[in-house]
Design a protein around this motif. Sequence first.
Motif, PDB file in Angstrom:
ATOM      1  N   VAL A  51       0.882  -1.171   0.000  1.00  0.00           N
ATOM      2  CA  VAL A  51       0.000   0.000   0.000  1.00  0.00           C
ATOM      3  C   VAL A  51       0.918   1.218   0.000  1.00  0.00           C
ATOM      4  O   VAL A  51       1.436   1.610   1.048  1.00  0.00           O
ATOM      5  CB  VAL A  51      -0.941   0.013   1.217  1.00  0.00           C
ATOM      6  CG1 VAL A  51      -1.836   1.257   1.188  1.00  0.00           C
ATOM      7  CG2 VAL A  51      -1.791  -1.248   1.246  1.00  0.00           C
ATOM      8  N   PRO A  52       1.163   1.795  -1.168  1.00  0.00           N
ATOM      9  CA  PRO A  52       2.188   2.836  -1.262  1.00  0.00           C
ATOM     10  C   PRO A  52       1.748   4.168  -0.676  1.00  0.00           C
ATOM     11  O   PRO A  52       0.585   4.557  -0.779  1.00  0.00           O
ATOM     12  CB  PRO A  52       2.412   2.955  -2.778  1.00  0.00           C
ATOM     13  CG  PRO A  52       1.113   2.545  -3.380  1.00  0.00           C
ATOM     14  CD  PRO A  52       0.555   1.489  -2.473  1.00  0.00           C
ATOM     15  N   GLY A  53       2.695   4.865  -0.073  1.00  0.00           N
ATOM     16  CA  GLY A  53       2.432   6.247   0.314  1.00  0.00           C
ATOM     17  C   GLY A  53       2.327   7.127  -0.914  1.00  0.00           C
ATOM     18  O   GLY A  53       1.472   8.015  -0.992  1.00  0.00           O
ATOM     19  N   LYS A  54       3.197   6.868  -1.886  1.00  0.00           N
ATOM     20  CA  LYS A  54       3.156   7.560  -3.182  1.00  0.00           C
ATOM     21  C   LYS A  54       3.099   6.515  -4.293  1.00  0.00           C
ATOM     22  O   LYS A  54       3.872   5.563  -4.285  1.00  0.00           O
ATOM     23  CB  LYS A  54       4.380   8.468  -3.367  1.00  0.00           C
ATOM     24  CG  LYS A  54       4.398   9.679  -2.450  1.00  0.00           C
ATOM     25  CD  LYS A  54       5.532  10.637  -2.793  1.00  0.00           C
ATOM     26  CE  LYS A  54       6.894  10.134  -2.352  1.00  0.00           C
ATOM     27  NZ  LYS A  54       7.046  10.037  -0.882  1.00  0.00           N
ATOM     28  N   PHE A  55       2.185   6.706  -5.226  1.00  0.00           N
ATOM     29  CA  PHE A  55       2.038   5.838  -6.398  1.00  0.00           C
ATOM     30  C   PHE A  55       2.350   6.725  -7.604  1.00  0.00           C
ATOM     31  O   PHE A  55       1.541   7.553  -8.002  1.00  0.00           O
ATOM     32  CB  PHE A  55       0.620   5.284  -6.458  1.00  0.00           C
ATOM     33  CG  PHE A  55       0.409   4.144  -7.424  1.00  0.00           C
ATOM     34  CD1 PHE A  55       1.298   3.862  -8.459  1.00  0.00           C
ATOM     35  CD2 PHE A  55      -0.705   3.326  -7.295  1.00  0.00           C
ATOM     36  CE1 PHE A  55       1.091   2.807  -9.340  1.00  0.00           C
ATOM     37  CE2 PHE A  55      -0.942   2.270  -8.161  1.00  0.00           C
ATOM     38  CZ  PHE A  55      -0.045   2.012  -9.188  1.00  0.00           C
ATOM     39  N   LYS A  82      -0.904   8.734  -9.069  1.00  0.00           N
ATOM     40  CA  LYS A  82      -2.192   8.052  -9.044  1.00  0.00           C
ATOM     41  C   LYS A  82      -2.729   8.106  -7.611  1.00  0.00           C
ATOM     42  O   LYS A  82      -1.967   7.937  -6.655  1.00  0.00           O
ATOM     43  CB  LYS A  82      -2.047   6.600  -9.493  1.00  0.00           C
ATOM     44  CG  LYS A  82      -1.619   6.448 -10.951  1.00  0.00           C
ATOM     45  CD  LYS A  82      -1.388   4.999 -11.326  1.00  0.00           C
ATOM     46  CE  LYS A  82      -2.657   4.208 -11.526  1.00  0.00           C
ATOM     47  NZ  LYS A  82      -3.328   4.486 -12.807  1.00  0.00           N
ATOM     48  N   ALA A  83      -4.029   8.321  -7.468  1.00  0.00           N
ATOM     49  CA  ALA A  83      -4.635   8.369  -6.143  1.00  0.00           C
ATOM     50  C   ALA A  83      -4.481   7.033  -5.427  1.00  0.00           C
ATOM     51  O   ALA A  83      -4.460   5.970  -6.055  1.00  0.00           O
ATOM     52  CB  ALA A  83      -6.113   8.724  -6.257  1.00  0.00           C
ATOM     53  N   ASP A  84      -4.398   7.094  -4.083  1.00  0.00           N
ATOM     54  CA  ASP A  84      -4.268   5.844  -3.331  1.00  0.00           C
ATOM     55  C   ASP A  84      -5.497   4.955  -3.509  1.00  0.00           C
ATOM     56  O   ASP A  84      -5.399   3.726  -3.454  1.00  0.00           O
ATOM     57  CB  ASP A  84      -4.008   6.115  -1.848  1.00  0.00           C
ATOM     58  CG  ASP A  84      -5.082   6.978  -1.188  1.00  0.00           C
ATOM     59  OD1 ASP A  84      -6.004   7.448  -1.877  1.00  0.00           O
ATOM     60  OD2 ASP A  84      -4.987   7.173   0.047  1.00  0.00           O
ATOM     61  N   THR A  85      -6.657   5.555  -3.782  1.00  0.00           N
ATOM     62  CA  THR A  85      -7.877   4.780  -3.975  1.00  0.00           C
ATOM     63  C   THR A  85      -7.956   4.127  -5.350  1.00  0.00           C
ATOM     64  O   THR A  85      -8.904   3.387  -5.629  1.00  0.00           O
ATOM     65  CB  THR A  85      -9.111   5.671  -3.761  1.00  0.00           C
ATOM     66  OG1 THR A  85      -8.921   6.907  -4.459  1.00  0.00           O
ATOM     67  CG2 THR A  85      -9.316   5.974  -2.281  1.00  0.00           C
ATOM     68  N   LEU A  87      -5.791   1.962  -6.170  1.00  0.00           N
ATOM     69  CA  LEU A  87      -5.094   0.690  -5.955  1.00  0.00           C
ATOM     70  C   LEU A  87      -6.056  -0.496  -6.011  1.00  0.00           C
ATOM     71  O   LEU A  87      -7.129  -0.482  -5.416  1.00  0.00           O
ATOM     72  CB  LEU A  87      -4.405   0.724  -4.589  1.00  0.00           C
ATOM     73  CG  LEU A  87      -3.369  -0.369  -4.306  1.00  0.00           C
ATOM     74  CD1 LEU A  87      -2.148  -0.204  -5.192  1.00  0.00           C
ATOM     75  CD2 LEU A  87      -2.971  -0.330  -2.827  1.00  0.00           C
ATOM     76  N   SER A 158      -6.653   7.989 -12.072  1.00  0.00           N
ATOM     77  CA  SER A 158      -6.960   7.798 -10.661  1.00  0.00           C
ATOM     78  C   SER A 158      -8.352   7.285 -10.345  1.00  0.00           C
ATOM     79  O   SER A 158      -8.751   7.269  -9.180  1.00  0.00           O
ATOM     80  CB  SER A 158      -6.731   9.115  -9.905  1.00  0.00           C
ATOM     81  OG  SER A 158      -5.351   9.403  -9.811  1.00  0.00           O
ATOM     82  N   ASP A 218       6.947   3.163  -1.243  1.00  0.00           N
ATOM     83  CA  ASP A 218       6.525   3.942  -2.414  1.00  0.00           C
ATOM     84  C   ASP A 218       6.660   3.082  -3.666  1.00  0.00           C
ATOM     85  O   ASP A 218       7.545   2.226  -3.767  1.00  0.00           O
ATOM     86  CB  ASP A 218       7.362   5.214  -2.558  1.00  0.00           C
ATOM     87  CG  ASP A 218       6.938   6.308  -1.593  1.00  0.00           C
ATOM     88  OD1 ASP A 218       5.889   6.154  -0.933  1.00  0.00           O
ATOM     89  OD2 ASP A 218       7.651   7.330  -1.509  1.00  0.00           O
TER      90      ASP A 218
END
Length: 257
Positions: A51-55, A82-85, A87, A158, A218
Amino acid sequence: MKWARVRNSDETESTGLVMDGMFHPRSSLGSDTASGDPIALADVTLLSPVVPGKFIGLWNNFKAAAEKGGQDHPTHPLYFFKADTSLAGPGAEVAIPVSAGRVVFEGELGIVLGNTCKNVSVAEAEAAIFGYTCINDFTSLDVLNADPSFPQWTRAKSFDGFGVVGPVIETEVAWQDLTITVLVNDRERQSYPANDMILPPAQIVSLLSQDMTLNPGDLIACGTSLGARPVKAGMVVDVAIDGIGSVSVTMTAPVET
């Protein structure tokens, strides 16, 4: 070594090693400390392995695609977030929103960071790479080019589920030897060698670290090459890299509200 993140039968999540058909829980990514007994892979559900802090995603980083498009080779990563959501992991269903219009798959090699990087050399960046994974960087072409005054990279990349990652992070693989392949409904649609990269992984990490601090976990998608195509609801899209594995998702129609 193959690292994974899983959902257990009690709905808890764990990170650990995959070996001989078993999942071996560890206290954290890269840790030697066991956090439970081994579990059969059949008894867990694979999730995105990190689960990246930054994608971060790259554009125009393969020679064949750049030459076909008449683009110069970049000397610094051309990147977006890319937004974390966005993923998604193996076996996910990815809905194509009505507002997204035309959506294309982009099979890519992903870099996972293991150490903090700030203004690091290429050699230091190489040592900071924890491992590699498979990525499908879905993109809405209609959104990207909707406003001629401002290419909407972040929005186009995203939507929920547009950042597919998995099935594992492989720590013992030579990226130069890899081939990224995409199958759509079991038919090969994209296949290209990783060694056609313009900026290789360690250089990508080093240059990005001049712009921002990169942290453990990341995730950087190295960009794609020729062959990206549109997808439609009902299609099964699989990104496969020998030596790492394959991550498959099913495209679905938008949910009616």
